[in-house]
Motif scaffolding. Structure first.
Motif, PDB file in Angstrom:
ATOM      1  N   ARG A 120     -15.925  -3.685  23.562  1.00 48.00           N
ATOM      2  CA  ARG A 120     -16.792  -4.873  23.545  1.00 48.00           C
ATOM      3  C   ARG A 120     -18.264  -4.495  23.356  1.00 48.00           C
ATOM      4  N   TRP A 121     -18.630  -3.319  23.895  1.00 50.03           N
ATOM      5  CA  TRP A 121     -20.028  -2.881  23.765  1.00 50.03           C
ATOM      6  C   TRP A 121     -20.367  -2.429  22.336  1.00 50.03           C
ATOM      7  N   MET A 122     -19.347  -2.088  21.574  1.00 50.40           N
ATOM      8  CA  MET A 122     -19.572  -1.717  20.157  1.00 50.40           C
ATOM      9  C   MET A 122     -18.506  -2.407  19.322  1.00 50.40           C
ATOM     10  N   PRO A 123     -18.661  -3.721  19.160  1.00 48.34           N
ATOM     11  CA  PRO A 123     -17.570  -4.524  18.577  1.00 48.34           C
ATOM     12  C   PRO A 123     -17.197  -4.142  17.151  1.00 48.34           C
ATOM     13  N   GLN A 124     -18.112  -3.518  16.422  1.00 46.28           N
ATOM     14  CA  GLN A 124     -17.789  -3.157  15.032  1.00 46.28           C
ATOM     15  C   GLN A 124     -17.232  -1.744  14.909  1.00 46.28           C
ATOM     16  N   ALA A 125     -17.181  -1.027  16.006  1.00 45.15           N
ATOM     17  CA  ALA A 125     -16.590   0.316  15.974  1.00 45.15           C
ATOM     18  C   ALA A 125     -15.082   0.213  16.171  1.00 45.15           C
ATOM     19  N   LYS A 126     -14.395   1.276  15.775  1.00 44.95           N
ATOM     20  CA  LYS A 126     -12.936   1.345  15.944  1.00 44.95           C
ATOM     21  C   LYS A 126     -12.664   2.301  17.101  1.00 44.95           C
ATOM     22  N   VAL A 127     -12.588   1.734  18.293  1.00 40.46           N
ATOM     23  CA  VAL A 127     -12.483   2.556  19.502  1.00 40.46           C
ATOM     24  C   VAL A 127     -11.040   3.000  19.716  1.00 40.46           C
ATOM     25  N   VAL A 128     -10.881   4.286  19.952  1.00 41.05           N
ATOM     26  CA  VAL A 128      -9.574   4.858  20.281  1.00 41.05           C
ATOM     27  C   VAL A 128      -9.696   5.541  21.634  1.00 41.05           C
ATOM     28  N   LYS A 129      -8.916   5.072  22.579  1.00 43.15           N
ATOM     29  CA  LYS A 129      -8.929   5.675  23.919  1.00 43.15           C
ATOM     30  C   LYS A 129      -7.965   6.841  23.945  1.00 43.15           C
ATOM     31  N   THR A 130      -8.442   8.005  24.317  1.00 43.30           N
ATOM     32  CA  THR A 130      -7.562   9.166  24.444  1.00 43.30           C
ATOM     33  C   THR A 130      -8.324  10.309  25.093  1.00 43.30           C
ATOM     34  N   PHE A 131      -7.692  11.431  25.295  1.00 39.97           N
ATOM     35  CA  PHE A 131      -8.301  12.647  25.860  1.00 39.97           C
ATOM     36  C   PHE A 131      -8.718  12.435  27.312  1.00 39.97           C
ATOM     37  N   ASN A 132      -8.495  11.234  27.867  1.00 39.78           N
ATOM     38  CA  ASN A 132      -9.017  10.951  29.204  1.00 39.78           C
ATOM     39  C   ASN A 132      -8.079  11.395  30.306  1.00 39.78           C
ATOM     40  N   HIS A 133      -6.824  11.739  29.958  1.00 39.47           N
ATOM     41  CA  HIS A 133      -5.861  12.025  31.026  1.00 39.47           C
ATOM     42  C   HIS A 133      -5.477  13.498  31.102  1.00 39.47           C
ATOM     43  N   VAL A 134      -6.466  14.343  30.827  1.00 37.12           N
ATOM     44  CA  VAL A 134      -6.313  15.773  31.066  1.00 37.12           C
ATOM     45  C   VAL A 134      -7.707  16.333  31.307  1.00 37.12           C
ATOM     46  N   GLY A 135      -7.802  17.443  32.018  1.00 34.39           N
ATOM     47  CA  GLY A 135      -9.100  18.044  32.288  1.00 34.39           C
ATOM     48  C   GLY A 135      -9.675  18.736  31.066  1.00 34.39           C
ATOM     49  N   TYR A 136     -10.978  18.897  31.056  1.00 30.28           N
ATOM     50  CA  TYR A 136     -11.648  19.447  29.877  1.00 30.28           C
ATOM     51  C   TYR A 136     -11.145  20.840  29.511  1.00 30.28           C
ATOM     52  N   ALA A 137     -10.705  21.608  30.513  1.00 35.96           N
ATOM     53  CA  ALA A 137     -10.285  22.990  30.243  1.00 35.96           C
ATOM     54  C   ALA A 137      -9.029  23.044  29.382  1.00 35.96           C
ATOM     55  N   HIS A 138      -8.298  21.929  29.307  1.00 30.58           N
ATOM     56  CA  HIS A 138      -7.035  21.927  28.558  1.00 30.58           C
ATOM     57  C   HIS A 138      -7.046  20.960  27.379  1.00 30.58           C
ATOM     58  N   MET A 139      -8.221  20.462  27.022  1.00 29.44           N
ATOM     59  CA  MET A 139      -8.265  19.491  25.925  1.00 29.44           C
ATOM     60  C   MET A 139      -7.987  20.132  24.571  1.00 29.44           C
ATOM     61  N   VAL A 140      -8.442  21.373  24.427  1.00 28.46           N
ATOM     62  CA  VAL A 140      -8.314  22.072  23.146  1.00 28.46           C
ATOM     63  C   VAL A 140      -7.276  23.186  23.307  1.00 28.46           C
ATOM     64  N   ASN A 141      -6.285  23.200  22.415  1.00 29.61           N
ATOM     65  CA  ASN A 141      -5.236  24.214  22.443  1.00 29.61           C
ATOM     66  C   ASN A 141      -4.566  24.332  23.814  1.00 29.61           C
ATOM     67  N   PRO A 142      -4.026  23.235  24.317  1.00 30.10           N
ATOM     68  CA  PRO A 142      -3.373  23.273  25.628  1.00 30.10           C
ATOM     69  C   PRO A 142      -2.142  24.178  25.594  1.00 30.10           C
ATOM     70  N   LYS A 143      -2.059  25.050  26.556  1.00 31.62           N
ATOM     71  CA  LYS A 143      -0.931  25.986  26.618  1.00 31.62           C
ATOM     72  C   LYS A 143      -0.217  25.804  27.950  1.00 31.62           C
ATOM     73  N   PHE A 144       0.997  25.343  27.886  1.00 33.64           N
ATOM     74  CA  PHE A 144       1.804  25.199  29.086  1.00 33.64           C
ATOM     75  C   PHE A 144       3.178  25.803  28.813  1.00 33.64           C
ATOM     76  N   THR A 145       3.808  26.228  29.887  1.00 30.22           N
ATOM     77  CA  THR A 145       5.067  26.964  29.742  1.00 30.22           C
ATOM     78  C   THR A 145       6.129  26.143  29.022  1.00 30.22           C
ATOM     79  N   ASP A 146       6.235  24.880  29.370  1.00 36.98           N
ATOM     80  CA  ASP A 146       7.387  24.109  28.905  1.00 36.98           C
ATOM     81  C   ASP A 146       7.046  23.161  27.773  1.00 36.98           C
ATOM     82  N   GLY A 147       6.395  23.704  26.763  1.00 34.81           N
ATOM     83  CA  GLY A 147       6.201  22.920  25.557  1.00 34.81           C
ATOM     84  C   GLY A 147       4.874  22.207  25.533  1.00 34.81           C
ATOM     85  N   PRO A 148       4.549  21.625  24.377  1.00 35.21           N
ATOM     86  CA  PRO A 148       3.255  20.965  24.223  1.00 35.21           C
ATOM     87  C   PRO A 148       3.189  19.709  25.084  1.00 35.21           C
TER      88      PRO A 148
END
Lengths: 213, 213
Positions: A120-148
């Motif tokens: 609503r604050w930027m009505p002409q932008a195309k807002v995509v919500k994501t990246f919010n449900h993991v900590g910054y240390a794992h946002m890029v190239n997340p490596k976990f034992t049991d798959g991506p």
């Protein structure tokens, strides 16, 4: 691709580094672009990296990332200038965290969400919500034992979501689209669940995965 | 152990069968314990199974399971009699789903939750919210390619949560405690996320896992 990042905290810098490593040009936007942590980040990140005001970063980016503390989000958007973001994909990484009571709560939810407010604050932008449900240390190239792990995203523009999915997949995420921006009402509580587990165990090396048969 | 199940829908019957297979005695509680689906379930489940009114099932159980549609939950508790549940562990599987607008929304959230309401409706019971964020077909012995899925639980009584965790682990879940009953505010949106993914893909064979390093 040119990416403008609004916010120079841990999240903004982690994503900025990740995008630069992939060959994108990144401009970091800040209220104080001359501050030490920004200068250090520029030095470390190299020629793909630059810094400026929120407005300069917003104007620079073909895609923008909103990665500021929730309490400063509306002001950051004012400073960035919604007109600089019109028609562009804006990745909203914010979480409406409120620790004022001593415990975690969300400042908005159920019938509204940070994602919807940002849209609503930027009505002409195309807002995509994501990246919010993991900590910054794992946002890029997340490596976990049991798959991506799984990164959920939502937003009102299908083409914008596909562009963001390509960026997320380049970082190593399995991406799932869960609909319009109002689905932020589920992704922000998911962030709260991520934080609650972290707080209770004092570990921050976890991520969600949607298992399928 | 004696387990009273309030509700004879898909969820109640799936859990009732699962508990009976593990050797527990299960009494199914219903507004209409003579109805065909209950008689069929009794016949199929064998000597560990019985049926009765909500009140009889609540009185029977050392542990009770609330597995009714949200719109009937308060009435079901009235019929069960909170006095029959006092001091007992009550597993709250409900989700406050509201499809009245045509789309999914939650009837309560953010500053309250179904789990907290259920706890208020039976203040002397030890309510544990869990089992709500997966479909009934996968509640018992969940089998997914990439390891056991995670079942989150929350509630105000640590001993009650440990008892429920033992039951969940016997079904094959990896269990994570995320705090007091107010954390239902995160688990009910998680159910909405589970349903949203299912609706968008028309697949119902998915479950969450918390990956760790």
């Amino acid at each position: 691709m040119k990416i403008g990042i609004l916010g120079t905290g841990d999240v903004g810098r982690a994503l900025g580094t990740g995008f630069a490593v992939l060959g994108h040009e990144v401009k970091m936007g800040s209220r104080h672009p001359e501050q030490a942590k920004v200068r250090e980040w520029l030095k470390k990140t190299g020629p793909k990296a630059s810094a400026g005001t929120f407005s300069e970063a917003a104007a620079f980016g073909e895609i923008a990332v909103l990665a500021v503390a929730w309490t400063g989000a509306e002001n950051a958007i004012d400073l960035a200038g919604p007109e600089n973001l019109a028609g562009k994909v804006v990745i909203d990484v914010t979480n409406p965290l409120d620790f004022s009571s001593g415990a975690l709560r969300l400042a908005v939810g159920h019938t509204d969400s940070a994602g919807e407010m940002v849209q609503r604050w930027m009505p002409q932008a195309k807002v995509v919500k994501t990246f919010n449900h993991v900590g910054y240390a794992h946002m890029v190239n997340p490596k976990f034992t049991d798959g991506p792990p799984t990164m959920f995203l939502c937003g009102n523009d299908g083409s914008a979501k596909r562009k963001v999915a390509v960026l997320l997949e380049a970082f190593g995420w399995s991406v799932i689209d869960i609909g319009g921006i109002e689905s932020s009402r589920y992704l922000e509580p998911l962030a709260a669940l991520w934080i609650t587990y972290g707080s209770r165990t004092n570990t921050w090396n976890h991520a969600f995965r949607l298992l399928r048969k």
